[in-house]
Design an enzyme around this catalytic site. Structure first.
Site, PDB file in Angstrom:
ATOM      1  N   THR A  18       0.820  -1.213   0.000  1.00 36.07           N
ATOM      2  CA  THR A  18       0.000   0.000   0.000  1.00 36.07           C
ATOM      3  C   THR A  18       0.855   1.266   0.000  1.00 36.07           C
ATOM      4  O   THR A  18       1.954   1.273   0.575  1.00 36.07           O
ATOM      5  CB  THR A  18      -0.902   0.014   1.260  1.00 36.07           C
ATOM      6  OG1 THR A  18      -1.506   1.295   1.366  1.00 36.07           O
ATOM      7  CG2 THR A  18      -0.122  -0.254   2.534  1.00 36.07           C
TER       8      THR A  18
ATOM      9  N   TYR B  66      -1.875   0.107  10.169  1.00 38.17           N
ATOM     10  CA  TYR B  66      -2.120  -0.555   8.889  1.00 38.17           C
ATOM     11  C   TYR B  66      -0.881  -0.442   7.990  1.00 38.17           C
ATOM     12  O   TYR B  66      -0.355  -1.453   7.501  1.00 38.17           O
ATOM     13  CB  TYR B  66      -3.342   0.071   8.193  1.00 38.17           C
ATOM     14  CG  TYR B  66      -3.466  -0.333   6.753  1.00 38.17           C
ATOM     15  CD1 TYR B  66      -3.682  -1.659   6.393  1.00 38.17           C
ATOM     16  CD2 TYR B  66      -3.331   0.612   5.728  1.00 38.17           C
ATOM     17  CE1 TYR B  66      -3.762  -2.035   5.057  1.00 38.17           C
ATOM     18  CE2 TYR B  66      -3.417   0.243   4.403  1.00 38.17           C
ATOM     19  CZ  TYR B  66      -3.631  -1.083   4.070  1.00 38.17           C
ATOM     20  OH  TYR B  66      -3.700  -1.448   2.747  1.00 38.17           O
TER      21      TYR B  66
END
Ligand code: UDP
Length: 337
Positions: free
Chosen positions: A117, A141
């Protein structure tokens, strides 16, 4: 020559499985169905319901199906949730990847594609952001994915594995034939919220901040159509199969649209002038995120097909309309039962 897709029943994973099946590849899926849907899988694709970190399950599937490559999507993806429950993210993203890598190495699989990501970059010093930019994630995250990237790099070096880690920018849209799309309850992605407003499922959309130093004052994002993203993984697989060296690549279009432009695109394609409320900034938001795509374009044989915001919005809307019709049908069915 089977490809194992973990998280293959989820939003991005199901587009991957569809793309592989359409290309005539043999595919097998492991998904615990915590956020995925078995009906997203094409007919005939075997689904093993379980955890991608269950080493016995993974080793069994690899040996029973002659798996030669692993594409790993399974994981948790909600940034605010990761702030509230970081250890869940280190378990679902970092520890699961560690177990999966262990099973993969033990089974002698030498090709691995990893879902990473742009959140690994945190607040970038420069945009477009190149892969060489410092990694300073701002959420558990992002950290959980960065830790997995580091493990992947070290494991590959030690065990003769080759990998591609793809750092996704803002994934959006849905299958052009509306066979699958984003169905997660409570998803907070901008385009999802906008199409929910366009289909009357919510009264309005809030714009989080109009005082940024961007041309229209709202944040800017690089949206990539989920089907193009799946094709980027197919290109990464071909790259590895032809002996390509391990790489970490940004995955976006390299072009940004503002929040207001994105809402306008949904208004245009839907023809519905839903309400927009201008509010304060959302804590933690980064002003502008755009991928530097030179490396992915130079490395992979990948040409995006849907690099157009209105097309992304149209596909997201068609999917949302289908989902909302299905949900209304279920409610009517329940009411008349
Ligand atoms: N956004 C917004 N209203 C919403 C959802 C998102 O204004 O209802 C903005 C958000 O503040 C950010 C951009 O849209 O600037 C993209 O947010 P999203 O949550 O889709 O993805 P992120 O880039 O945060 O991963």
């Amino acid at each position: 020559m089977t490809v194992l897709v973990t998280g293959g029943a989820g939003y991005i994973g199901s587009h991957m499985v569809q793309a592989l099946a359409e290309a005539g590849e043999s595919v097998v899926v492991i998904d615990n169905l915590s956020t995925g849907f078995s009906q997203f899988l094409p007919q005939g694709v075997p689904l093993f319901i379980g955890d991608a970190g269950d080493e016995n399950l993974v080793e069994g599937v690899i040996s029973a199906h002659g798996v030669e490559s692993v594409i790993h999507f399974a994981g948790s993806v909600v940034v605010p949730e990761s702030m509230r429950d970081p250890l869940a993210y280190y378990r679902n993203n970092t520890m699961t990847t560690r177990s999966l890598l262990n099973a993969t190495v033990k089974s002698g699989v030498s090709r691995f594609i990893f879902s990473s990501t742009a959140a690994v970059y945190g607040n970038p010093d420069q945009v477009p952001v190149p892969e060489s930019a410092p990694t300073r994630p701002l959420s558990p995250y992002g950290s959980s994915k960065l830790m997995a990237e580091i493990m992947l790099h070290d494991t590959a070096s030690a065990h003769g594995m080759n990998y591609v880690a793809l750092r996704y920018f803002n994934v959006a849209g849905a299958d052009p034939q509306a066979r699958m799309g984003l169905a997660t309850v409570g998803a907070t992605h901008l385009l999802k919220i906008a199409v929910e407003a366009a289909t009357g499922q919510r009264a309005k959309i809030d714009v989080f901040g109009t005082d940024y130093s961007t041309p229209d004052g709202s944040c800017i994002r690089d949206f990539i159509h989920v089907s193009d993203l799946a094709q980027a993984h197919r290109a990464a697989l071909s790259y590895l199969r032809t002996g390509g060296a391990s790489m970490t690549l940004n995955c976006g279009y390299g072009r940004g649209y503002s929040v207001l432009e994105t809402i306008e695109a949904v208004r245009n394609v839907s023809g519905r002038n839903f309400a927009v409320q201008y509010g304060p900034r959302r804590p933690g938001d980064i002003m502008t995120m755009i991928a530097d795509t030179s490396l992915i374009r130079a490395t992979l044989d990948w040409t995006p097909q849907y690099d157009d915001l209105e097309t992304v919005a149209r596909h997201a809307l068609a999917w949302e309309e289908k989902l909302s019709r299905e949900q209304q049908g279920e409610h009517q069915h329940a009411a008349s039962a």
